[in-house]
Design a protein around this motif. Structure first.
Motif, PDB file in Angstrom:
ATOM      1  N   ILE A 121     -37.139  40.541  85.817  1.00  0.00           N
ATOM      2  CA  ILE A 121     -36.899  41.057  84.476  1.00  0.00           C
ATOM      3  C   ILE A 121     -38.227  41.586  83.961  1.00  0.00           C
ATOM      4  O   ILE A 121     -39.155  40.811  83.732  1.00  0.00           O
ATOM      5  CB  ILE A 121     -36.379  39.961  83.525  1.00  0.00           C
TER       6      ILE A 121
ATOM      7  N   SER B 165     -29.419  35.753  73.265  1.00  0.00           N
ATOM      8  CA  SER B 165     -28.918  36.366  74.493  1.00  0.00           C
ATOM      9  C   SER B 165     -30.054  36.955  75.306  1.00  0.00           C
ATOM     10  O   SER B 165     -31.141  37.234  74.792  1.00  0.00           O
ATOM     11  CB  SER B 165     -27.896  37.468  74.170  1.00  0.00           C
ATOM     12  N   LEU B 166     -29.784  37.119  76.582  1.00  0.00           N
ATOM     13  CA  LEU B 166     -30.653  37.882  77.463  1.00  0.00           C
ATOM     14  C   LEU B 166     -29.810  39.059  77.903  1.00  0.00           C
ATOM     15  O   LEU B 166     -28.743  38.888  78.495  1.00  0.00           O
ATOM     16  CB  LEU B 166     -31.084  37.031  78.672  1.00  0.00           C
ATOM     17  N   GLU B 167     -30.268  40.265  77.574  1.00  0.00           N
ATOM     18  CA  GLU B 167     -29.444  41.448  77.823  1.00  0.00           C
ATOM     19  C   GLU B 167     -29.369  41.764  79.315  1.00  0.00           C
ATOM     20  O   GLU B 167     -30.118  41.221  80.120  1.00  0.00           O
ATOM     21  CB  GLU B 167     -29.978  42.630  77.032  1.00  0.00           C
ATOM     22  N   GLU B 168     -28.456  42.654  79.672  1.00  0.00           N
ATOM     23  CA  GLU B 168     -28.221  43.001  81.070  1.00  0.00           C
ATOM     24  C   GLU B 168     -29.510  43.489  81.738  1.00  0.00           C
ATOM     25  O   GLU B 168     -30.342  44.139  81.122  1.00  0.00           O
ATOM     26  CB  GLU B 168     -27.160  44.104  81.174  1.00  0.00           C
TER      27      GLU B 168
ATOM     28  N   ASP C 285     -30.605  42.874  89.040  1.00  0.00           N
ATOM     29  CA  ASP C 285     -31.165  41.808  89.857  1.00  0.00           C
ATOM     30  C   ASP C 285     -31.026  42.158  91.327  1.00  0.00           C
ATOM     31  O   ASP C 285     -30.452  43.143  91.678  1.00  0.00           O
ATOM     32  CB  ASP C 285     -30.487  40.470  89.560  1.00  0.00           C
TER      33      ASP C 285
ATOM     34  N   LYS D 121     -26.026  36.352  81.453  1.00  0.00           N
ATOM     35  CA  LYS D 121     -26.691  37.556  80.952  1.00  0.00           C
ATOM     36  C   LYS D 121     -25.700  38.458  80.217  1.00  0.00           C
ATOM     37  O   LYS D 121     -24.560  38.641  80.613  1.00  0.00           O
ATOM     38  CB  LYS D 121     -27.346  38.321  82.097  1.00  0.00           C
TER      39      LYS D 121
ATOM     40  N   ILE E 284     -29.933  33.686  82.325  1.00  0.00           N
ATOM     41  CA  ILE E 284     -29.681  34.570  83.467  1.00  0.00           C
ATOM     42  C   ILE E 284     -28.246  34.415  83.955  1.00  0.00           C
ATOM     43  O   ILE E 284     -27.567  35.398  84.284  1.00  0.00           O
ATOM     44  CB  ILE E 284     -30.691  34.288  84.597  1.00  0.00           C
TER      45      ILE E 284
END
Length: 215
Positions: free
Chosen positions: A123, A209-212, A215, A159, A156
């Motif tokens: 990330i 949140s953890l945005e898109e 990976d 996500k 994660i």
């Protein structure tokens, strides 16, 4: 690796538990779908192995519940042999599907391969290696606490989804935690100071949140 194995055949549970423990895995077993979900909600599971035909809640429904709130890998076991059944299993979110009877050694190989996928995430300038539980920012290894690492794993695994303080407390601290939910804010503030301020997004009055990301 922590593995949840759910099957209503006690003999099957004993055999699989022995095989996985020989591979140095921590194993939690469940004898029906309801127990499997209770175990999942109260433990940080890396891989769930679910029998399709279980009492109370079947494996398909358990798989759907797991996938709704996490990115945990799910491997379905079934005595069914129709191709349509395999399609149903994969459509419910299962990552792998094995028909009974099977050689436990084959299951171990498939399970390890499944659990080993997507163990390294990137990330921005962060690299998170879940196999070694190490996090790097550029070339420097970050000194994260266990709770900070679990929070990062949780974001994660979910996500793009907004997670409330209550949900984060349940997933990271456990459903039996009765402390102040503001402890989540404190830990996220400390985590941000290490990984960067812009990676975790605050949704005022809702959660984090953890945005898109790719990976």
């Amino acid at each position: 690796m922590k593995v949840l194995i759910a099957d209503d055949e006690v003999s099957m549970l004993k055999i699989l538990k022995a095989y996985f423990e020989k591979e140095q895995c921590e194993v939690i077993t469940a004898k029906d779908g309801q127990e499997a979900l209770e175990v999942f909600y109260n433990n940080k599971v890396d891989l769930a192995i679910l029998d399709w035909m279980m009492p109370k809640i079947d494996g398909i429904k358990v798989c759907k519940k797991i996938k709704e709130i996490s990115n945990t890998k799910v491997l379905m076991l079934t005595a069914k042999s129709e191709n349509e059944d395999e399609i149903d299993a994969l459509n419910c979110g299962a990552d792998e599907y094995i028909r009974k009877p099977f050689d436990p050694r084959v299951l171990i190989i498939r399970a390890k391969k499944l659990a080993g996928s997507n163990e390294v995430f990137k990330i921005d300038d962060l690299k998170i290696d879940f196999k070694t539980n190490k996090v790097y920012k550029g070339e420097d290894e970050l000194n994260l606490t266990n709770k900070e690492l679990q929070l990062l794993k949780c974001f994660i695994s979910n996500k793009g989804a907004i997670l409330s303080r209550k949900k984060l407390l349940d997933l990271v601290w456990g459903m039996d935690y009765y402390g102040d939910d503001r402890t989540v804010d404190t830990h996220i503030r400390r985590l941000r100071s290490k990984i960067g301020e812009d990676i975790i997004t605050t949704h005022r009055g809702i959660g984090y949140s953890l945005e898109e990301f790719n990976d």
